[in-house]
Design an enzyme around this catalytic site. Structure first.
Site, PDB file in Angstrom:
ATOM      1  N   VAL A   1      -1.938  -2.486   9.588  1.00 20.62           N
ATOM      2  CA  VAL A   1      -2.305  -1.082   9.812  1.00 20.62           C
ATOM      3  C   VAL A   1      -3.725  -0.809   9.294  1.00 20.62           C
ATOM      4  O   VAL A   1      -4.457   0.021   9.834  1.00 20.62           O
ATOM      5  CB  VAL A   1      -1.303  -0.120   9.113  1.00 20.62           C
TER       6      VAL A   1
ATOM      7  N   ARG B   1     -10.908   6.163   5.978  1.00 24.16           N
ATOM      8  CA  ARG B   1     -12.200   6.783   6.325  1.00 24.16           C
ATOM      9  C   ARG B   1     -12.397   8.140   5.670  1.00 24.16           C
ATOM     10  O   ARG B   1     -11.451   8.869   5.429  1.00 24.16           O
ATOM     11  CB  ARG B   1     -12.259   7.007   7.845  1.00 24.16           C
TER      12      ARG B   1
ATOM     13  N   HIS C   1      -9.298  -0.700  18.336  1.00 23.19           N
ATOM     14  CA  HIS C   1      -8.984   0.609  17.756  1.00 23.19           C
ATOM     15  C   HIS C   1     -10.268   1.232  17.221  1.00 23.19           C
ATOM     16  O   HIS C   1     -10.565   1.201  16.047  1.00 23.19           O
ATOM     17  CB  HIS C   1      -7.965   0.424  16.624  1.00 23.19           C
TER      18      HIS C   1
ATOM     19  N   ASN D   1      -0.977   7.184   1.597  1.00 15.16           N
ATOM     20  CA  ASN D   1      -0.465   8.164   2.569  1.00 15.16           C
ATOM     21  C   ASN D   1       0.297   7.521   3.720  1.00 15.16           C
ATOM     22  O   ASN D   1       1.402   7.949   4.053  1.00 15.16           O
ATOM     23  CB  ASN D   1      -1.638   8.982   3.127  1.00 15.16           C
TER      24      ASN D   1
ATOM     25  N   ASN E   1     -12.136  -3.601   2.704  1.00 10.12           N
ATOM     26  CA  ASN E   1     -10.784  -3.917   3.169  1.00 10.12           C
ATOM     27  C   ASN E   1     -10.581  -5.396   3.483  1.00 10.12           C
ATOM     28  O   ASN E   1      -9.479  -5.920   3.309  1.00 10.12           O
ATOM     29  CB  ASN E   1     -10.425  -3.031   4.367  1.00 10.12           C
TER      30      ASN E   1
ATOM     31  N   ASN F   1      -7.550  -0.584   8.504  1.00  5.76           N
ATOM     32  CA  ASN F   1      -8.740  -0.619   9.371  1.00  5.76           C
ATOM     33  C   ASN F   1      -9.898  -1.396   8.752  1.00  5.76           C
ATOM     34  O   ASN F   1      -9.974  -1.489   7.534  1.00  5.76           O
ATOM     35  CB  ASN F   1      -9.207   0.821   9.630  1.00  5.76           C
TER      36      ASN F   1
ATOM     37  N   GLY G   1       1.476   4.362   3.945  1.00  3.43           N
ATOM     38  CA  GLY G   1       2.587   3.529   3.461  1.00  3.43           C
ATOM     39  C   GLY G   1       3.814   4.356   3.099  1.00  3.43           C
ATOM     40  O   GLY G   1       4.936   4.048   3.523  1.00  3.43           O
TER      41      GLY G   1
ATOM     42  N   GLY H   1       0.859  -1.192   0.000  1.00  2.00           N
ATOM     43  CA  GLY H   1       0.000   0.000   0.000  1.00  2.00           C
ATOM     44  C   GLY H   1       0.891   1.236   0.000  1.00  2.00           C
ATOM     45  O   GLY H   1       1.500   1.557   1.020  1.00  2.00           O
TER      46      GLY H   1
HETATM   47  N1  LIG Z   1      -4.243   1.387  12.493  1.00  2.96           N
HETATM   48  C1  LIG Z   1      -4.250   2.698  12.504  1.00  2.96           C
HETATM   49  O1  LIG Z   1      -4.068   3.307  13.543  1.00  2.96           O
HETATM   50  C2  LIG Z   1      -4.444   3.444  11.200  1.00  2.96           C
HETATM   51  C3  LIG Z   1      -4.101   4.797  11.113  1.00  2.96           C
HETATM   52  C4  LIG Z   1      -4.252   5.439   9.887  1.00  2.96           C
HETATM   53  C5  LIG Z   1      -4.775   4.740   8.791  1.00  2.96           C
HETATM   54  N2  LIG Z   1      -5.138   3.453   8.946  1.00  2.96           N
HETATM   55  C6  LIG Z   1      -5.694   2.673   7.831  1.00  2.96           C
HETATM   56  O2  LIG Z   1      -4.650   2.406   6.894  1.00  2.96           O
HETATM   57  C7  LIG Z   1      -5.226   2.196   5.607  1.00  2.96           C
HETATM   58  C8  LIG Z   1      -4.464   3.043   4.578  1.00  2.96           C
HETATM   59  O3  LIG Z   1      -4.668   4.421   4.823  1.00  2.96           O
HETATM   60  P1  LIG Z   1      -4.049   5.519   3.814  1.00  2.96           P
HETATM   61  O4  LIG Z   1      -4.401   6.839   4.363  1.00  2.96           O
HETATM   62  O5  LIG Z   1      -2.633   5.184   3.497  1.00  2.96           O
HETATM   63  O6  LIG Z   1      -4.943   5.220   2.520  1.00  2.96           O
HETATM   64  P2  LIG Z   1      -4.567   5.543   0.984  1.00  2.96           P
HETATM   65  O7  LIG Z   1      -5.837   5.507   0.235  1.00  2.96           O
HETATM   66  O8  LIG Z   1      -3.737   6.778   0.920  1.00  2.96           O
HETATM   67  O9  LIG Z   1      -3.641   4.316   0.541  1.00  2.96           O
HETATM   68  C9  LIG Z   1      -4.096   3.007   0.420  1.00  2.96           C
HETATM   69  C10 LIG Z   1      -3.316   2.358  -0.706  1.00  2.96           C
HETATM   70  O10 LIG Z   1      -3.654   0.961  -0.737  1.00  2.96           O
HETATM   71  C11 LIG Z   1      -3.543   0.568  -2.104  1.00  2.96           C
HETATM   72  N3  LIG Z   1      -4.183  -0.727  -2.333  1.00  2.96           N
HETATM   73  C12 LIG Z   1      -5.497  -1.022  -2.450  1.00  2.96           C
HETATM   74  N4  LIG Z   1      -5.669  -2.352  -2.671  1.00  2.96           N
HETATM   75  C13 LIG Z   1      -4.421  -2.900  -2.689  1.00  2.96           C
HETATM   76  C14 LIG Z   1      -3.937  -4.224  -2.854  1.00  2.96           C
HETATM   77  N5  LIG Z   1      -4.747  -5.271  -3.052  1.00  2.96           N
HETATM   78  N6  LIG Z   1      -2.584  -4.413  -2.823  1.00  2.96           N
HETATM   79  C15 LIG Z   1      -1.749  -3.378  -2.614  1.00  2.96           C
HETATM   80  N7  LIG Z   1      -2.158  -2.095  -2.449  1.00  2.96           N
HETATM   81  C16 LIG Z   1      -3.474  -1.878  -2.488  1.00  2.96           C
HETATM   82  C17 LIG Z   1      -4.209   1.728  -2.845  1.00  2.96           C
HETATM   83  O11 LIG Z   1      -3.872   1.705  -4.233  1.00  2.96           O
HETATM   84  C18 LIG Z   1      -3.645   2.927  -2.093  1.00  2.96           C
HETATM   85  O12 LIG Z   1      -2.460   3.417  -2.712  1.00  2.96           O
HETATM   86  C19 LIG Z   1      -6.710   2.541   5.756  1.00  2.96           C
HETATM   87  O13 LIG Z   1      -7.470   1.364   5.918  1.00  2.96           O
HETATM   88  C20 LIG Z   1      -6.752   3.375   7.025  1.00  2.96           C
HETATM   89  O14 LIG Z   1      -8.011   3.329   7.659  1.00  2.96           O
HETATM   90  C21 LIG Z   1      -4.979   2.797  10.123  1.00  2.96           C
END
Ligand SMILES: NC(=O)c1ccc[n+]([C@@H]2O[C@H](COP(=O)([O-])OP(=O)(O)OC[C@H]3O[C@@H](n4cnc5c(N)ncnc54)[C@H](O)[C@@H]3O)[C@@H](O)[C@H]2O)c1
Length: 311
Positions: free
Chosen positions: A117, A81, A174, A11, A94, A119, A13, A8
């Site tokens: 990571v 979200r 979480h 943002n 997801n 959600n 990643g 991923g």
């Molecule tokens: N655990 C925590 O505390 C926490 C904190 C922040 C964000 N998050 C979660 O992390 C996740 C990512 O957030 P983000 O802001 O980076 O989102 P984002 O949309 O910026 O990035 C997600 C990436 O995943 C890629 N993706 C989708 N399907 C895929 C697959 N099968 N293989 C590889 N890549 C794939 C997308 O192309 C995208 O680039 C979300 O689910 C968010 O809710 C969790």
């Protein structure tokens, strides 16, 4: 050199890749399904190496075989979200993404440790466990480190003290039912219950619980990523360097705290094997009850997985 792969390249990643690159502890691979995204982000970051003095390699690809040889795989693939959404609202999309990603991890990096990571975090960790069949200690979710770092920041702001002198412990799933523990949160070693009024502590707990939503409310098109990425990088460093720190992480429980068969946030001893140990804190009845309410909320979302038929 150790190797960390990040699935991923959105943002969270890419921010994780940057924070980790600054630590210079492992080569880093960014993997995403979007053509060119990982390649572009990785190259852009690598081009800052002469100034930032990275002596690690940063690669980007759509090819999941790049996972081979990873010591740690960070999973951030999936949707984030938007305003008005809860983390549980992300489940349908997801869960399918995490299923496919977990299959690739099992295929190419069967000896890795997974830091989840995506959600809803505790449930996605559960999906990864079921699909990979990895040992329980080799799957750990990032949430508590983030919730605790937000809590620490709010405490430091309220008291006007150095953030580095604060500690915090946050248990539970979480989500809005997470359980910050003021008795185990300190400033300079002194529990905050000795320093702050109950009213101030309650306000900090509430702001921490809604910390993610507060950022989503500002950004509107996505969720937080700098503090989440810093939290992931902290956990990955702990694993790669076998630091054996005690951090609040989402771990699979087998009766600890009276909870069975789900991932929930608890203090764990984190090192090169992943979750080396789960630390059981003494909880007073109201803390115990809040933890069980939070665990029940995680279970409820897990039950919805059955309708998705992903196992
Ligand atoms: N655990 C925590 O505390 C926490 C904190 C922040 C964000 N998050 C979660 O992390 C996740 C990512 O957030 P983000 O802001 O980076 O989102 P984002 O949309 O910026 O990035 C997600 C990436 O995943 C890629 N993706 C989708 N399907 C895929 C697959 N099968 N293989 C590889 N890549 C794939 C997308 O192309 C995208 O680039 C979300 O689910 C968010 O809710 C969790």
């Amino acid at each position: 050199m150790n190797k960390v792969s990040i699935i991923g390249s959105g943002n969270v990643g890419t921010s994780t890749a940057l924070y980790l690159a600054e630590k210079k502890i492992a080569d880093i691979s960014l993997i995403d399904v979007v053509e060119g995204l990982s390649e572009g982000k990785a190259l852009d970051a690598e081009e800052s190496a002469p100034i930032r003095k990275y002596d690690i390699e940063l690669r980007g690809t759509t090819d999941f075989s790049e996972l081979a040889g990873s010591d740690v795989v960070v999973v951030t693939a999936g949707i984030a979200r938007k305003p008005g959404m809860s983390r549980a609202d992300l489940l349908n999309t997801n869960a399918k993404i995490i299923k496919s990603v977990s299959e690739k991890i099992a295929q190419y990096a069967p000896n890795s440790i997974i830091v989840m990571v995506t959600n809803p975090l505790d449930v996605m960790s559960y999906v990864a466990l079921k699909i990979t069949g990895f040992a329980l200690k080799r799957i750990v979710g990032m949430a508590g480190v983030l919730d605790a770092t937000r809590f620490r920041y709010f405490v430091a702001q309220k008291l006007g003290v150095a953030v580095g002198d604060t500690t915090a412990m946050v248990l539970g799933g979480h989500g809005d039912s997470m359980v910050p523990l003021p008795r185990y949160s300190t400033v300079g070693g002194v529990p905050i219950t000795e320093i702050l009024s109950k009213d101030d502590i309650d306000k900090i707990i509430e702001r921490t619980r809604k910390g993610g939503a507060e950022i989503v409310g500002y950004l509107k098109t996505g969720s937080a990523y700098y503090a989440p990425a810093a939290s992931v990088a902290e956990m990955v460093e702990c694993i790669i360097r076998d630091k054996k720190r005690i951090l609040p992480c989402s771990a699979y429980l087998r009766g600890e705290y009276g909870i069975e068969g789900i991932f929930v946030g608890v203090p764990v001893l984190l090192g090169k094997n992943g979750v080396d140990r789960i630390i059981e804190l003494e909880l007073i009845p109201e803390e115990k009850e809040a933890l069980h309410v939070s665990a029940a909320a995680v279970k409820e979302v897990i039950e919805k997985l059955e309708d998705l038929e992903i196992f």
